[in-house]
Design a protein around this motif. Structure first.
Motif, mmCIF file in Angstrom:
data_model
loop_
_atom_site.group_PDB
_atom_site.id
_atom_site.type_symbol
_atom_site.label_atom_id
_atom_site.label_comp_id
_atom_site.label_asym_id
_atom_site.label_seq_id
_atom_site.Cartn_x
_atom_site.Cartn_y
_atom_site.Cartn_z
ATOM 1 N N PRO A 72 0.806 -1.233 0.000
ATOM 2 C CA PRO A 72 0.000 0.000 0.000
ATOM 3 C C PRO A 72 0.834 1.276 0.000
ATOM 4 C CG PRO A 72 -0.785 -1.517 1.675
ATOM 5 C CD PRO A 72 0.421 -2.142 1.073
ATOM 6 N N HIS A 73 1.935 1.284 0.789
ATOM 7 C CA HIS A 73 2.650 2.550 0.945
ATOM 8 C C HIS A 73 3.447 2.923 -0.294
ATOM 9 C CE1 HIS A 73 5.500 -0.536 2.287
ATOM 10 N NE2 HIS A 73 6.449 0.293 1.934
ATOM 11 N N PHE A 77 -1.552 5.887 -3.549
ATOM 12 C CA PHE A 77 -2.992 6.106 -3.614
ATOM 13 C C PHE A 77 -3.428 6.679 -2.276
ATOM 14 C CE2 PHE A 77 -3.846 2.272 -6.656
ATOM 15 C CZ PHE A 77 -3.182 2.951 -7.673
ATOM 16 N N PHE A 87 -5.583 10.642 13.222
ATOM 17 C CA PHE A 87 -4.728 10.162 14.306
ATOM 18 C C PHE A 87 -4.984 11.004 15.558
ATOM 19 C CE2 PHE A 87 -1.935 9.336 10.470
ATOM 20 C CZ PHE A 87 -2.380 8.039 10.331
ATOM 21 N N PHE A 98 1.380 14.064 7.844
ATOM 22 C CA PHE A 98 1.838 12.688 8.021
ATOM 23 C C PHE A 98 2.371 12.068 6.732
ATOM 24 C CE2 PHE A 98 1.646 8.145 8.563
ATOM 25 C CZ PHE A 98 2.027 7.951 9.877
ATOM 26 N N GLY A 99 1.573 12.136 5.671
ATOM 27 C CA GLY A 99 1.975 11.529 4.395
ATOM 28 C C GLY A 99 3.202 12.212 3.809
ATOM 29 N N MET A 102 6.249 10.921 5.595
ATOM 30 C CA MET A 102 6.593 9.581 5.113
ATOM 31 C C MET A 102 7.370 9.673 3.805
ATOM 32 S SD MET A 102 5.624 7.446 7.275
ATOM 33 C CE MET A 102 5.608 8.486 8.716
ATOM 34 N N ARG A 103 7.130 10.742 3.043
ATOM 35 C CA ARG A 103 7.853 10.920 1.785
ATOM 36 C C ARG A 103 9.128 11.717 1.979
ATOM 37 N NH1 ARG A 103 2.893 9.981 0.956
ATOM 38 N NH2 ARG A 103 2.116 8.903 -0.883
ATOM 39 N N PRO A 150 -0.313 14.463 -0.005
ATOM 40 C CA PRO A 150 0.813 13.843 -0.723
ATOM 41 C C PRO A 150 0.570 13.720 -2.224
ATOM 42 C CG PRO A 150 -0.083 12.374 0.991
ATOM 43 C CD PRO A 150 -1.075 13.441 0.755
ATOM 44 N N ALA B 182 -2.360 5.207 7.732
ATOM 45 C CA ALA B 182 -0.934 5.535 7.671
ATOM 46 C C ALA B 182 -0.282 4.828 6.482
ATOM 47 C CB ALA B 182 -0.248 5.131 8.977
ATOM 48 N N ARG B 183 -0.683 3.567 6.265
ATOM 49 C CA ARG B 183 -0.110 2.809 5.155
ATOM 50 C C ARG B 183 -0.454 3.473 3.829
ATOM 51 N NH1 ARG B 183 2.682 -0.730 4.195
ATOM 52 N NH2 ARG B 183 1.673 -2.729 3.876
ATOM 53 N N LEU B 185 -0.969 6.501 3.384
ATOM 54 C CA LEU B 185 -0.262 7.785 3.272
ATOM 55 C C LEU B 185 1.226 7.562 3.049
ATOM 56 C CD1 LEU B 185 -2.165 9.695 6.062
ATOM 57 C CD2 LEU B 185 -2.149 10.271 3.641
ATOM 58 N N GLY B 186 1.619 6.331 2.824
ATOM 59 C CA GLY B 186 3.005 6.065 2.458
ATOM 60 C C GLY B 186 3.875 5.486 3.553
ATOM 61 N N ALA B 187 3.277 5.075 4.670
ATOM 62 C CA ALA B 187 4.090 4.524 5.750
ATOM 63 C C ALA B 187 4.301 3.025 5.541
ATOM 64 C CB ALA B 187 3.400 4.757 7.097
ATOM 65 N N THR B 188 5.527 2.570 5.793
ATOM 66 C CA THR B 188 5.782 1.134 5.770
ATOM 67 C C THR B 188 5.116 0.528 7.009
ATOM 68 O OG1 THR B 188 7.770 1.323 7.093
ATOM 69 C CG2 THR B 188 8.040 1.524 4.708
ATOM 70 N N GLN B 191 6.838 1.834 10.036
ATOM 71 C CA GLN B 191 6.560 3.253 10.297
ATOM 72 C C GLN B 191 5.156 3.411 10.876
ATOM 73 O OE1 GLN B 191 7.526 4.654 6.344
ATOM 74 N NE2 GLN B 191 9.106 6.000 7.164
#
Lengths: 345, 575
Positions: A72-73, A77, A87, A98-99, A102-103, A150, B182-183, B185-188, B191
Motif C-alpha cells: 500500500p505505501h 494512492f 490520528f 503525516f503523508g 513519510m515521503r 501527498p 498511515a499505510r 499515506l506512504g508509511a511502511t 513506520q
C-alpha cells in the motif's frame, strides 16, 4: 487515458465470496462513484485497490502496470475512511503532514504544502487544534486535506460523508466535487446514497452483491435503469407485473389496468416500472389509471400522492394543483407512455 | 416521601461509609500501629535497634530490589507485546483456551509459581532428574534456583498476563484503520507501528509496566524460594528482620520506605490509568480480528504460541507431572534413584503420619483455605460493591464529590502495599485491645479482603460506570420501581462483573502468602502455608506433597480463571 483498470477481480472473506469478477476502468481525472447498498462489496473493492487486501483472482493495473505485489505505501494512492481515522495523538497540522513526512519532504516543503491544503479545505488557523475537538464537518475537511496532501495519483473516498446530517452532507458533497475538480484529481467515491453519487461523480458504477449491475453517467442511469433492482435502489418504487404481447402486428405492454403500445423485440412476462414523475391528473394522451387517493403529502413545489390502483399501491410526485381531490376520493391519472419501462424476466 | 428521602440518604451514607470505615480500620489503623510501635521501641532503646543495622547492606538490598524489578519489568513488557499483538489482532483456534491458560500464572499463589519453577529447574526438578538419569550426570547440573535468572524468569512468567491483558485490551479495540490510513499515506508497516500504533498504545504500556513493576518490587514468595539467601529484596528483608531477628523498628523502617515507593508508583499508576481511559477511536472486535493467512503470520503465531507454551504452560505441566513422580532420593542413592510414577504424594496428603495431636493433615489446609476464600468473597463483594457504587456515581453534595475523588486512588493503596507489612500491621493492631482479633477466624480473611479489594473494585467499576442514568430514567418511565430497576436493569448489567470480581477475590485469598505467613496460627494453616512448610522440610516425600498440594491449589484457581473467561467474553475489566 485509462488510469485504473480492474480485470475480473474476485475476493472472498471468511469463506464468503464478496467480489465476483469485478471489471471496470477509471479515466485519468475522472470521478467515479461506486454506488450500492451496504454489504455489496464497495469497501472491499477499495481495500483491494489500495492494497490493504489481496485479490484472490484478477489483476489491477495502474497506467498499464500491474499492481500485484506492490504494498500500500508504495502505490501512492490516497484513501479517506468512512470514520476518517484521524490520528488522535496528532494535531491538525501533524495529521495533514503525516503523508509528507513519510515521503521525507523538507520541513519547509511540508510547511508550505500543509498551508496550501488548509487553504484548499478552508481551515486556515486550525494547525494547532486537537482533532478530537473539531466538529464533524471540520474533521471531514482535515481527513480530505490529509488524503490530498501527498498528491495521490488516485484518491479513494469510502462513504466520507455518511456520519454527517443531511444538510451538511449536501453542502460538503458539492464542495468535495469542487475541490476534486479543481485539483483534476482521479477519484473513486464509495457511497450508498444515490443523491451523493449524482452530486459528486462523473460516472456511476452500481454494485449489487459483489457484481456490477450498471455503469453510466448519473443521467443515463436515472433515465435507463437496467433492472428493477437499479430502479428500486434509485428510489423508484412503482413496479408491477406486466407482459409484452403481439397483437395485430404490433407489440403491446399489458398492465393490470389495460394495455398501451410499447415497441419491443420479444414477447414475455416481466416487471414494469412507472416513473413517479410520469403522471398527470386528467390528461389525455396515455394510459388512464383510476384509483383511490390514500395519502397526499404537500412538499412545497410538488405533492406526493399514494394511490391505490386495484391491488397495487403506487406513489407519484406531481405538481400541486387544484385538480387533486382530497384524500380517500377517487382520482384519475394519465401515465405518459415514455414514463413506463419494461424489464423482461 | 420524607421517609423515603431519609432512607435514601442513609442508604448512600452506608455506601460510602462502609468502604471508608473498612480502609480506616483495616488499612490505616494497622499501618499507623506499625509506626507508633516502632517509635515506642526506638524511644525505649535509644535508637539502638536502628544504629546496629548494616546500612550498607540495606542499601544494597534496596538497590537490588529496584534493579531486579526494573529488569523484570522490561523483560515482561518486551515478552508481552508480541503476544498482546497476536491476541489482539488475530483469530485462531484455541485462542480462548490459550488466553485462559496464560492468565493462570497471575492468579497463582507466588508459592506455586516458585514451586513450578522448582519442579522444572530446581535441584529435584525435571531438568536435573533428566540430566542425572538419562545423561549420566553425577551432580545436578542445573542451578537455576538461587540465581537472578530464576527470579527474572519467574517474574516474567508471573506478570506476563498483565501486559497481555492491559495492552491487549486496548490494542484489540484500537481501530485498525488508523494503521491502514498511515499505510495509504506512504508509511511502511514499521513506520505505521512506530508513528501511529505505538504512540496510541503507550499509555496502556506504561500503565501495565507500572503495575508489573509494583508487583515485582514487592515480590516475596518468588524471591524467598527461588532467590535463596543471596538475594534479598526489601520485602524479604522485612520478613527476616521481623521473624528471624525480631528487630521490629528496622522492619517498620523498611516497610515505610517500601510503602513510600509503592505509594508514589500507585499515584502515578492511577494518573496513567486515567489517561488510558481517554477515549480512543475504537472498533468492534469483529472488524479488528483477522485470520492467520500469510506464511509469515503463521510463523509469527507459531513462535508466540511456542513461547507462551514454554514460559507459561510448561512450568505448570512440570508441576503437575512432578507431583505424580516419586524419585526416592532420601535413601541416599544419590543420582541413581529411578523416578517412578506414583500417587504416593497425593495419598500422603490424607495421612497423619506422625500420629501427633498437634499435627494438621494437609487435607485440612484445603478446607481452611476454601473457608477463608468464601469469607473473603463475601466481605470483598459487600465492600467492593459499596465502594464501586459510590465511585461510579456523580454526587450532588460537594463534600461527597470530594470524598469520591480522594477515595479512588486510596482504594488502590493496598495493591501497592507489601503484604508482609500488612501482616505486621495486623499483628500489632489487632493483637491487643480495643480490637483484639487474635483468636478471630476473621483476621486472615480480613487481610485477604484488603489485598483483594483493589482488584474487586477495579473489576466492578467499568460495569457500574456503564449503567447510564438514562437507563434508570427509561426504566422508571416504563413503570419500574426502584427494586425492579435494580433487579431488571442494574443486576443483569453488572452480573458478570460481580462474578469476575468474586472469582478474583477467591483466587487471591486462596493464594495469599505474605500476610498469611505472619498471621497464621499453627493449627489453622492455609494451603500456601502448608506448601511452604513441606518445601522447607527435607526428603522426597515432603517435596512430593508440596507439589501435590500446589497442583490442588492450581486446579482450584485455574477452574476459577476458566470460569471467568467464559463469562468475560465481550466485556472489558481492568485486570
Amino acid at each position: 487515458m485509462e488510469a485504473l483498470v480492474l480485470q475480473n477481480v474476485s475476493k472472498a472473506l471468511e469463506n464468503q465470496q464478496i467480489l465476483h469478477n469485478i471489471s471496470f476502468k477509471v479515466e485519468l481525472g475522472e470521478i467515479v462513484a461506486l454506488l450500492g447498498p451496504s454489504g455489496c462489496g464497495k469497501s472491499t473493492t477499495l481495500a483491494v485497490i489500495a492494497g490493504l487486501l489481496d485479490a484472490d483472482q484478477g489483476e489491477i493495473f495502474w497506467k498499464g502496470q500491474s499492481l500485484r505485489g506492490i504494498p500500500p505505501h508504495q502505490r501512492n494512492f490516497g484513501l479517506m475512511f468512512q470514520d476518517l481515522a484521524l490520528f488522535p495523538h496528532l494535531n491538525v497540522f501533524e495529521n495533514i503532514a503525516f503523508g509528507l513526512r513519510m515521503r521525507k519532504l523538507s520541513s519547509a516543503q511540508i510547511q508550505q504544502r500543509v498551508q496550501e491544503m488548509l487553504v484548499l479545505v478552508n481551515l486556515q488557523g486550525f494547525e494547532r487544534r486537537d482533532v478530537a475537538n473539531l466538529s464533524g464537518g471540520e474533521m471531514q475537511r482535515v481527513a480530505l486535506a490529509r488524503a490530498l496532501a501527498p498528491q495521490p495519483q488516485l484518491l479513494m473516498l469510502d462513504e466520507p460523508l455518511a456520519s454527517l446530517d443531511r444538510t451538511l452532507r449536501d453542502r460538503l458533497a458539492l464542495e468535495l466535487r469542487h475541490i476534486l475538480r479543481q485539483m483534476n484529481q482521479t477519484a473513486i467515491y464509495v457511497t450508498h446514497d444515490q443523491e451523493e453519487a449524482f452530486t459528486v461523480a462523473d460516472r456511476i458504477i452500481l454494485m449489487k452483491e459483489g457484481k456490477i449491475e450498471q455503469t453510466g453517467t448519473p443521467h443515463e442511469i436515472y433515465q435507463k435503469p437496467v433492472s428493477p433492482f437499479v430502479a428500486q435502489f434509485l428510489g423508484m418504487k412503482n413496479l408491477v407485473e406486466a407482459e409484452i404481447l403481439y397483437e395485430n402486428g404490433q407489440s403491446w405492454l399489458s398492465l393490470p389496468w389495460g394495455k398501451i403500445s410499447h415497441p419491443s423485440q420479444k414477447a414475455g412476462k416481466g416487471l414494469a416500472l412507472i416513473r413517479p414523475t410520469g403522471a398527470v391528473v386528467d390528461g389525455k394522451e396515455g394510459l388512464q389509471l383510476k384509483g383511490k387517493l390514500v395519502q397526499k403529502v404537500f412538499r412545497g413545489d410538488h405533492c406526493l400522492l399514494e394511490v391505490q390502483c386495484g391491488a397495487e399501491l403506487l406513489s407519484f410526485s406531481i405538481p400541486c394543483s387544484m385538480s387533486i381531490p382530497p384524500e380517500n376520493e377517487t382520482l384519475t391519472l394519465t401515465i405518459r407512455p415514455e414514463s413506463i419501462l419494461f424489464f423482461a424476466r | 416521601m420524607r421517609n423515603l428521602l431519609l432512607a435514601r440518604k442513609w442508604g448512600s451514607a452506608f455506601v460510602w461509609a462502609l468502604p471508608v470505615l473498612f480502609l480506616a480500620l483495616f488499612y490505616f489503623y494497622p499501618l499507623g500501629s506499625i509506626v507508633v510501635f516502632a517509635l515506642q521501641r526506638l524511644a525505649q532503646d535509644g535508637g539502638e535497634s536502628l544504629r546496629d543495622l548494616n546500612w550498607a547492606y540495606l542499601g544494597r538490598v534496596f538497590g537490588f530490589t529496584v534493579y531486579q524489578a526494573t529488569l523484570s519489568t522490561i523483560l515482561t513488557v518486551i515478552a508481552g507485546l508480541p503476544a498482546a499483538y497476536l491476541f489482539a489482532r488475530y483469530e485462531f483456534r484455541g485462542k480462548a483456551l490459550l488466553r485462559s491458560l496464560s492468565t493462570i500464572p497471575f492468579v497463582l499463589p507466588t508459592l506455586v509459581v516458585a514451586a513450578s519453577f522448582n519442579a522444572l529447574f530446581g535441584p529435584r526438578g525435571w531438568a536435573n532428574l533428566a540430566a542425572l538419569n538419562l545423561l549420566g550426570f553425577r551432580e545436578a547440573p542445573f542451578t537455576l534456583t538461587n540465581s537472578l535468572t530464576a527470579i527474572l524468569i519467574a517474574h516474567v512468567f508471573y506478570n506476563l498476563t498483565i501486559v497481555l491483558r492491559l495492552v491487549g485490551d486496548v490494542w484489540s479495540r484500537l481501530d485498525p484503520r488508523l494503521a491502514q490510513a498511515a499505510r495509504c499515506l506512504g508509511a511502511t508497516p514499521w513506520q505505521a507501528f512506530w508513528k501511529v500504533t505505538l504512540p496510541l498504545l503507550l499509555p496502556a504500556i506504561f500503565s501495565a509496566a507500572l503495575l508489573v513493576f509494583i508487583f515485582d518490587f514487592t515480590s516475596f514468595g518468588v524471591i524467598l524460594i527461588l532467590g535463596g539467601p543471596r538475594y534479598a529484596t526489601l520485602e524479604v528483608e522485612i520478613y527476616y528482620q521481623m521473624i528471624a531477628l525480631f528487630n521490629l523498628p528496622a522492619a517498620v523502617l523498611l516497610s515505610l520506605i517500601q510503602l513510600g515507593c509503592t505509594l508514589g508508583l500507585t499515584v502515578i499508576y492511577h494518573r496513567l490509568s486515567e489517561i488510558v481511559t481517554r477515549p480512543l477511536p475504537l472498533a468492534s472486535q469483529k472488524r479488528v480480528l483477522a485470520r492467520l493467512s500469510r506464511p509469515s503470520q503463521k510463523i509469527f503465531a507459531f513462535l508466540i504460541i511456542a513461547f507462551l507454551f514454554v514460559f507459561q504452560i510448561l512450568p505448570l505441566l512440570a508441576l503437575v507431572g512432578r507431583s505424580f513422580v516419586y524419585a526416592g532420593w532420601e535413601r541416599g542413592e544419590r543420582g541413581l534413584s529411578i523416578p517412578t510414577l506414583s500417587f504416593t504424594a497425593y495419598q500422603e496428603i490424607f495421612i497423619n503420619r506422625r500420629a501427633s495431636l498437634f499435627y494438621i493433615p494437609p487435607i485440612r489446609a484445603i478446607g481452611i483455605s476454601v473457608a477463608y476464600g468464601l469469607i473473603t468473597v463475601f466481605l470483598g463483594l459487600l465492600l467492593g460493591l459499596a465502594a464501586a457504587w459510590f465511585l461510579s456515581r456523580q454526587h450532588d453534595s460537594p463534600a461527597l464529590e470530594r470524598l469520591r475523588r480522594s477515595l479512588e486512588p486510596l482504594i488502590l493503596l493496598p495493591l501497592g502495599t507489601s503484604s508482609v507489612t500488612l501482616g505486621l500491621g495486623f499483628l500489632l493492631a489487632f493483637g491487643k485491645a480495643p480490637f483484639d482479633l487474635r483468636s478471630s477466624p476473621l483476621l486472615i480473611p480480613l487481610a485477604h479482603t484488603l489485598v483483594a479489594f483493589p482488584f474487586i473494585v477495579r473489576s466492578l467499576l467499568p460495569a457500574l460506570r456503564s449503567i447510564r442514568p438514562r437507563y434508570h430514567q427509561a426504566a422508571a418511565v416504563l413503570g419500574a420501581n426502584q427494586w425492579e430497576i435494580a433487579r431488571r436493569v442494574d443486576l443483569p448489567i453488572i452480573g458478570r462483573a460481580v462474578l469476575v470480581a468474586g472469582v478474583f477475590a477467591f483466587g487471591i485469598s486462596m493464594g495469599e502468602f505474605g500476610a498469611t505467613a505472619l498471621l497464621t496460627r499453627p493449627e489453622y494453616p492455609t494451603l500456601p502455608i502448608a506448601i511452604y512448610r513441606f518445601l522447607g522440610q527435607p526428603g522426597e516425600l515432603n517435596y512430593g506433597q508440596s507439589m501435590a498440594l500446589s497442583v490442588l491449589l492450581m486446579s482450584i484457581t485455574a477452574a476459577g480463571m476458566i470460569l471467568i473467561e467464559r463469562f468475560r467474553s465481550g466485556e472489558v475489566g481492568e485486570f
